[in-house]
Design an enzyme around this catalytic site. Sequence first.
Site, PDB file in Angstrom:
ATOM      1  N   LYS A  24      -8.109  -9.494  -5.768  1.00 56.73           N
ATOM      2  CA  LYS A  24      -7.524  -9.315  -7.100  1.00 56.73           C
ATOM      3  C   LYS A  24      -8.486  -9.838  -8.163  1.00 56.73           C
ATOM      4  O   LYS A  24      -9.179 -10.834  -7.913  1.00 56.73           O
ATOM      5  CB  LYS A  24      -6.227 -10.121  -7.221  1.00 56.73           C
ATOM      6  CG  LYS A  24      -5.021  -9.547  -6.508  1.00 56.73           C
ATOM      7  CD  LYS A  24      -3.801 -10.440  -6.728  1.00 56.73           C
ATOM      8  CE  LYS A  24      -2.607  -9.983  -5.913  1.00 56.73           C
ATOM      9  NZ  LYS A  24      -2.047  -8.698  -6.315  1.00 56.73           N
TER      10      LYS A  24
ATOM     11  N   ARG B 233       4.398  -5.827   2.435  1.00 54.88           N
ATOM     12  CA  ARG B 233       5.162  -4.858   3.240  1.00 54.88           C
ATOM     13  C   ARG B 233       4.794  -4.947   4.715  1.00 54.88           C
ATOM     14  O   ARG B 233       5.603  -4.614   5.578  1.00 54.88           O
ATOM     15  CB  ARG B 233       4.921  -3.452   2.682  1.00 54.88           C
ATOM     16  CG  ARG B 233       3.501  -2.991   2.784  1.00 54.88           C
ATOM     17  CD  ARG B 233       3.213  -1.789   1.907  1.00 54.88           C
ATOM     18  NE  ARG B 233       3.122  -2.138   0.485  1.00 54.88           N
ATOM     19  CZ  ARG B 233       2.986  -1.256  -0.497  1.00 54.88           C
ATOM     20  NH1 ARG B 233       2.965   0.036  -0.231  1.00 54.88           N
ATOM     21  NH2 ARG B 233       2.907  -1.651  -1.753  1.00 54.88           N
TER      22      ARG B 233
HETATM   23  N1  BES Z   1       2.162  -9.712  -4.641  1.00 59.80           N
HETATM   24  C1  BES Z   1       1.730  -8.465  -5.165  1.00 59.80           C
HETATM   25  C2  BES Z   1       2.753  -7.879  -6.162  1.00 59.80           C
HETATM   26  C3  BES Z   1       2.969  -8.653  -7.425  1.00 59.80           C
HETATM   27  C4  BES Z   1       2.297  -8.312  -8.586  1.00 59.80           C
HETATM   28  C5  BES Z   1       3.875  -9.688  -7.466  1.00 59.80           C
HETATM   29  C6  BES Z   1       2.520  -9.019  -9.753  1.00 59.80           C
HETATM   30  C7  BES Z   1       4.106 -10.397  -8.637  1.00 59.80           C
HETATM   31  C8  BES Z   1       3.427 -10.052  -9.788  1.00 59.80           C
HETATM   32  C9  BES Z   1       1.533  -7.462  -4.047  1.00 59.80           C
HETATM   33  O1  BES Z   1       1.150  -8.003  -2.827  1.00 59.80           O
HETATM   34  C10 BES Z   1       0.456  -6.527  -4.461  1.00 59.80           C
HETATM   35  O2  BES Z   1      -0.634  -6.976  -4.636  1.00 59.80           O
HETATM   36  N2  BES Z   1       0.790  -5.258  -4.610  1.00 59.80           N
HETATM   37  C11 BES Z   1      -0.153  -4.271  -5.000  1.00 59.80           C
HETATM   38  C12 BES Z   1       0.067  -3.052  -4.135  1.00 59.80           C
HETATM   39  C13 BES Z   1      -1.009  -2.003  -4.272  1.00 59.80           C
HETATM   40  C14 BES Z   1      -2.311  -2.503  -3.708  1.00 59.80           C
HETATM   41  C15 BES Z   1      -0.552  -0.770  -3.547  1.00 59.80           C
HETATM   42  C16 BES Z   1       0.098  -3.962  -6.475  1.00 59.80           C
HETATM   43  O3  BES Z   1       1.247  -3.937  -6.906  1.00 59.80           O
HETATM   44  O4  BES Z   1      -0.888  -3.791  -7.184  1.00 59.80           O
HETATM   45 MN    MN Z   2      -0.958  -8.243  -2.691  1.00 56.62          MN
END
Ligand code: BES
Ligand code: MN
Length: 490
Positions: A267, A341
């Site tokens: 990230k 997931r």
């Molecule tokens: N933990 C994150 C989702 C999240 C984002 C929680 C902001 C709280 C605040 C999750 O694991 C994630 O990174 N999801 C990705 C999925 C994508 C790579 C398909 C996302 O939402 O960008």
């Molecule tokens: Mn994530």
Amino acid sequence: MRITLSNDSLTDINADLLVVGVSQSTPSKDRVIKALNKAYGGGIDKLAAAEGFEGKASQTLKFPSAGTIKAKWVVLVGTKDLNAVDAARALGHAAAKASSRQTTAAIALGKANGEAVRGATESCILGTYRYDDYKTGDRKAKGGLKQAKLVIAKTATEHRNAVKAGSAIAEGVALARDLVNMPPNDLNPVSFADISKKEAAKLGIKATIWNKKKIQAAKMNLFLAVNAGSAIEPRLIHLHYAPKGAKKKIAFVGKGLTFDAGGLCIKPGKSMADMKCDMGGGATTLGIIVAAAKMKLPIEIHALIGSTENQLGAAAYRPGDVYTSHDGKKVEIINTDAEGRLVLADVLAWTRDNVKPDLIVDHATLTGACMVALGPRRAAMYSDYQEYADAYKKAADASGEKYWQLPLDKDLRPMLNSPIADLKHIGGSYGGSITAALFLQEFVGDTPWMHFDIAGPAYLDGAHKRSPKGGTGFGVATAVRFLEKLSAKK
Ligand code: BES
Ligand code: MN
Ligand code: ZN
């Protein structure tokens, strides 16, 4: 915080703060202001007008009683256009927020019913919530409300039970908030499991903590793939509350990522900054079972929290890898940041086959896409079991938490097809919260199931209404209401 019930008259009550609701926009016409005017020998209506206090919802005005009544301070709280329960909540919250040096409050609730007493109890306790475990010396906040008397016309069993229920829920919510707020160098899967075990022991809840070996033995390879890049072992936390005579069995499953760096698909710094919150679903899951056990709800509850970090050590899982899930599906990894997931898939499948509950409910800070769709303060609700979804919506309306049902759109399911494996774990760029839910659905089979994407409301970047900045404990209050109704059904 000690909450008690009292039937004393407002002018005689012994407390630092007397907290009363004002529902009229013209101060001179309000019943409470009239009474105060009498006690003060006039002037309160003029003071209110001069300060712009119009009784608007949650507006407050604090002034000294200067000996006119027994309480030391008076706090007026606007309750215009609020129903009785919301008004009680506003009063409870205002009492907590109005206290500086004051430690005791009397909250005037009049002819309140149980619901109002419960609302005032909950909001008063949670209004005092603060997280200062990592502040030292003088930086640690001092003072704050220690005791609140809820002043009502006549006390009945309904009111006494409401104080107990409101306290239990507030404690469950506060526990969830604490865990979410705790820094990720201290709250890791191992310490999360230890804390869960301690909380369970206090209430006679059975706790089984799975270490990495046991997770390996159960072939939870998706869960293990996420853990591979982390220097800390994963934990599967399994709590079981089994009261005598329970007729229904509900399993709560929570995403417990104590830190989500994104893995190799790292990230950017800005998005990673708050990723200690990624165990929010797990914290809510723990808060639910703790509150339900405190309330002695006659329903069997399992809580399962899959906990790991998502890091990028040398052994980290890669995009392109294929892993076999606990229930034998081959899953192609596309983006290592869609890790939640994967953890949930294995825990859901295991729960389905081994707990065999009447209903599975999962909470997860699953997708940023959910926040794009619904904004930062509302959870997405997914279920093909509309009766449960409707019951949950009712519970949410009563608890004041915001949910919105989104579709488990079968048409989008092909987005999860993989050219080389049984399925891939992400869809495309659109409908990201829905395709995440569809992925989870693959692992629950025919077991009734509800999924809550709480990525937004689990953690706020600023206080809003009664929710604090940081961890909120979102989901605990609604789940407990849902369970109360479900356990009362024949
Ligand atoms: N933990 C994150 C989702 C999240 C984002 C929680 C902001 C709280 C605040 C999750 O694991 C994630 O990174 N999801 C990705 C999925 C994508 C790579 C398909 C996302 O939402 O960008
Ligand atoms: Mn994530
Ligand atoms: Zn995550």
